[in-house]
Design a protein around this motif. Sequence first.
Motif, short mmCIF file in Angstrom:
data_model
loop_
_atom_site.label_atom_id
_atom_site.label_comp_id
_atom_site.label_asym_id
_atom_site.label_seq_id
_atom_site.Cartn_x
_atom_site.Cartn_y
_atom_site.Cartn_z
N ILE A 13 0.85 -1.19 0.00
CA ILE A 13 0.00 0.00 0.00
C ILE A 13 0.89 1.24 0.00
N THR A 14 0.61 2.19 -0.91
CA THR A 14 1.28 3.49 -0.83
C THR A 14 0.34 4.46 -0.12
N ALA A 15 0.90 5.37 0.70
CA ALA A 15 0.05 6.27 1.47
C ALA A 15 0.74 7.60 1.72
N ILE A 92 -2.17 -1.49 -3.66
CA ILE A 92 -3.18 -0.46 -3.47
C ILE A 92 -2.49 0.90 -3.38
N ALA A 93 -2.80 1.79 -4.32
CA ALA A 93 -2.14 3.10 -4.40
C ALA A 93 -3.04 4.17 -3.79
N ALA A 94 -2.82 4.45 -2.50
CA ALA A 94 -3.60 5.48 -1.81
C ALA A 94 -2.81 6.77 -1.64
N ALA A 95 -1.55 6.78 -2.11
CA ALA A 95 -0.72 7.98 -1.93
C ALA A 95 -1.20 9.12 -2.83
N ALA A 96 -1.02 10.35 -2.33
CA ALA A 96 -1.25 11.56 -3.12
C ALA A 96 0.10 12.02 -3.65
N VAL A 97 0.43 11.48 -4.82
CA VAL A 97 1.78 11.69 -5.38
C VAL A 97 1.84 13.07 -6.03
N VAL A 98 2.94 13.79 -5.80
CA VAL A 98 3.13 15.10 -6.43
C VAL A 98 3.38 14.89 -7.93
N ASP A 99 2.59 15.54 -8.77
CA ASP A 99 2.63 15.28 -10.21
C ASP A 99 3.87 15.87 -10.89
N PHE A 100 4.37 16.99 -10.37
CA PHE A 100 5.53 17.65 -11.00
C PHE A 100 6.60 17.90 -9.93
N ASN A 126 6.55 13.93 -12.85
CA ASN A 126 6.97 12.76 -12.09
C ASN A 126 6.45 11.48 -12.75
N PRO A 127 7.10 10.35 -12.46
CA PRO A 127 6.56 9.06 -12.95
C PRO A 127 5.23 8.76 -12.27
N ASP A 128 4.36 8.02 -12.96
CA ASP A 128 3.10 7.56 -12.36
C ASP A 128 3.34 6.18 -11.76
N ILE A 129 3.33 6.11 -10.43
CA ILE A 129 3.71 4.88 -9.73
C ILE A 129 2.72 3.75 -10.02
N VAL A 130 1.43 4.02 -9.81
CA VAL A 130 0.43 2.94 -9.97
C VAL A 130 0.34 2.48 -11.42
N ALA A 131 0.49 3.42 -12.37
CA ALA A 131 0.44 3.04 -13.79
C ALA A 131 1.66 2.21 -14.16
N VAL A 144 -5.13 -1.64 -7.45
CA VAL A 144 -6.23 -0.76 -7.07
C VAL A 144 -5.71 0.67 -6.94
N GLY A 145 -6.37 1.61 -7.63
CA GLY A 145 -6.00 3.02 -7.51
C GLY A 145 -7.08 3.83 -6.83
N PHE A 146 -6.76 5.06 -6.51
CA PHE A 146 -7.72 6.01 -5.96
C PHE A 146 -7.88 7.17 -6.93
N ALA A 147 -9.04 7.79 -6.93
CA ALA A 147 -9.26 8.98 -7.75
C ALA A 147 -9.95 10.03 -6.90
N SER A 159 -12.23 6.89 -16.46
CA SER A 159 -11.20 7.12 -17.48
C SER A 159 -9.81 6.81 -16.91
N LYS A 160 -9.60 7.06 -15.60
CA LYS A 160 -8.32 6.69 -14.97
C LYS A 160 -8.15 5.17 -14.89
N LEU A 161 -9.25 4.47 -14.57
CA LEU A 161 -9.23 3.00 -14.50
C LEU A 161 -8.71 2.44 -15.82
N ARG A 163 -7.17 4.26 -18.48
CA ARG A 163 -5.89 4.84 -18.92
C ARG A 163 -4.70 4.23 -18.18
N LYS A 164 -4.87 3.97 -16.86
CA LYS A 164 -3.77 3.44 -16.06
C LYS A 164 -3.78 1.91 -15.99
N ASN A 165 -4.73 1.27 -16.70
CA ASN A 165 -4.82 -0.20 -16.74
C ASN A 165 -5.00 -0.81 -15.34
O1 C5P Z 1 -4.09 10.81 -11.89
P1 C5P Z 1 -4.33 10.86 -10.42
O2 C5P Z 1 -3.18 11.45 -9.64
O3 C5P Z 1 -5.64 11.47 -10.02
O4 C5P Z 1 -4.44 9.31 -10.03
C1 C5P Z 1 -4.65 8.93 -8.73
C2 C5P Z 1 -4.16 7.52 -8.52
O5 C5P Z 1 -2.88 7.34 -9.13
C3 C5P Z 1 -3.93 7.23 -7.06
O6 C5P Z 1 -4.12 5.83 -6.88
C4 C5P Z 1 -2.47 7.63 -6.85
O7 C5P Z 1 -1.89 6.98 -5.74
C5 C5P Z 1 -1.86 7.17 -8.16
N1 C5P Z 1 -0.70 7.95 -8.62
C6 C5P Z 1 0.56 7.39 -8.62
N2 C5P Z 1 1.63 8.11 -9.11
C7 C5P Z 1 1.46 9.36 -9.59
C8 C5P Z 1 0.16 9.94 -9.59
C9 C5P Z 1 -0.88 9.23 -9.09
O8 C5P Z 1 0.72 6.24 -8.19
N3 C5P Z 1 2.50 10.03 -10.06
#
Ligand code: C5P
Length: 222
Positions: A13-15, A92-100, A126-131, A144-147, A159-161, A163-165
């Motif tokens: 789980i990421t958080a 399970i990706a529950a983290a709020a990852v910084v996009d840039f 930044n890289p998309d971890i869950v994708a 499992v992702g969160f939106a 659409s995230k489900l 796009r991120k497979n």
């Molecule tokens: O695209 P968005 O950030 O809304 O997607 C949310 C989901 O993607 C969450 O599950 C979040 O943990 C994951 N995520 C990630 N890496 C990122 C951005 C989002 O794992 N860089």
Amino acid sequence: APQQLLAGKKVTITAGPTREALDPVRYLSNHSSGKMGFAIAAAAARAGAEVTLIAGPVRLATPAGVKRVDVVSTDDMLAAAEQAADDCDLFIAAAAVVDFRPAVVAAQKIKKEDGNDSDVLQLVKNPDIVATIAARSDKRPFVVGFAAETEKVTEHAESKLTRKNLDMIVANDVSDPEGGFNSDRNAVIVIDRSGQHPLPAALKTELAAELIALIAARAFAK
Ligand code: C5P
């Protein structure tokens, strides 16, 4: 005693937030408290799973029976996630990852006297971890992702489900005063290819147990 729905399963789980340094004294981040991810980690452990919790900087105690890996930056969270996912049944990706993040981390404190102006920050994505985990062909866990959305919640989540497979996404209306980032309560809609399952407002600890039951049924149905 709770049902051992995840007995013998390895869950990652990421958080919490990630944090990106600008210079030795400043960073970019967000208001994520980590409460939802930590509650899910606790619920998964209670359901009998072997849990690895990859946590950004948060002020929360480690749930009982959970292995915690503390990280700061998004790259560090990705590296920890890749390693944990190599031996994992459910991610399970529950983290709020910084996009840039800043394109460069300044070695010394950035000074406004040094001719810096409004263009002082150059950002890179930044890289998309869950994708990244969901794109695997080998060693791919159930993902499992969160939106967190403020409008068209199910539409954006669906659409995230795709796009991120992902195998499943937990959609969260963060404009709802009943839930969101720092609240102890939350209401969500769980979406997978079979449809939508609303879970009404509840304490994050209760919601986490319901989520784990739903995920276990979908991921490991016999
Ligand atoms: O695209 P968005 O950030 O809304 O997607 C949310 C989901 O993607 C969450 O599950 C979040 O943990 C994951 N995520 C990630 N890496 C990122 C951005 C989002 O794992 N860089």
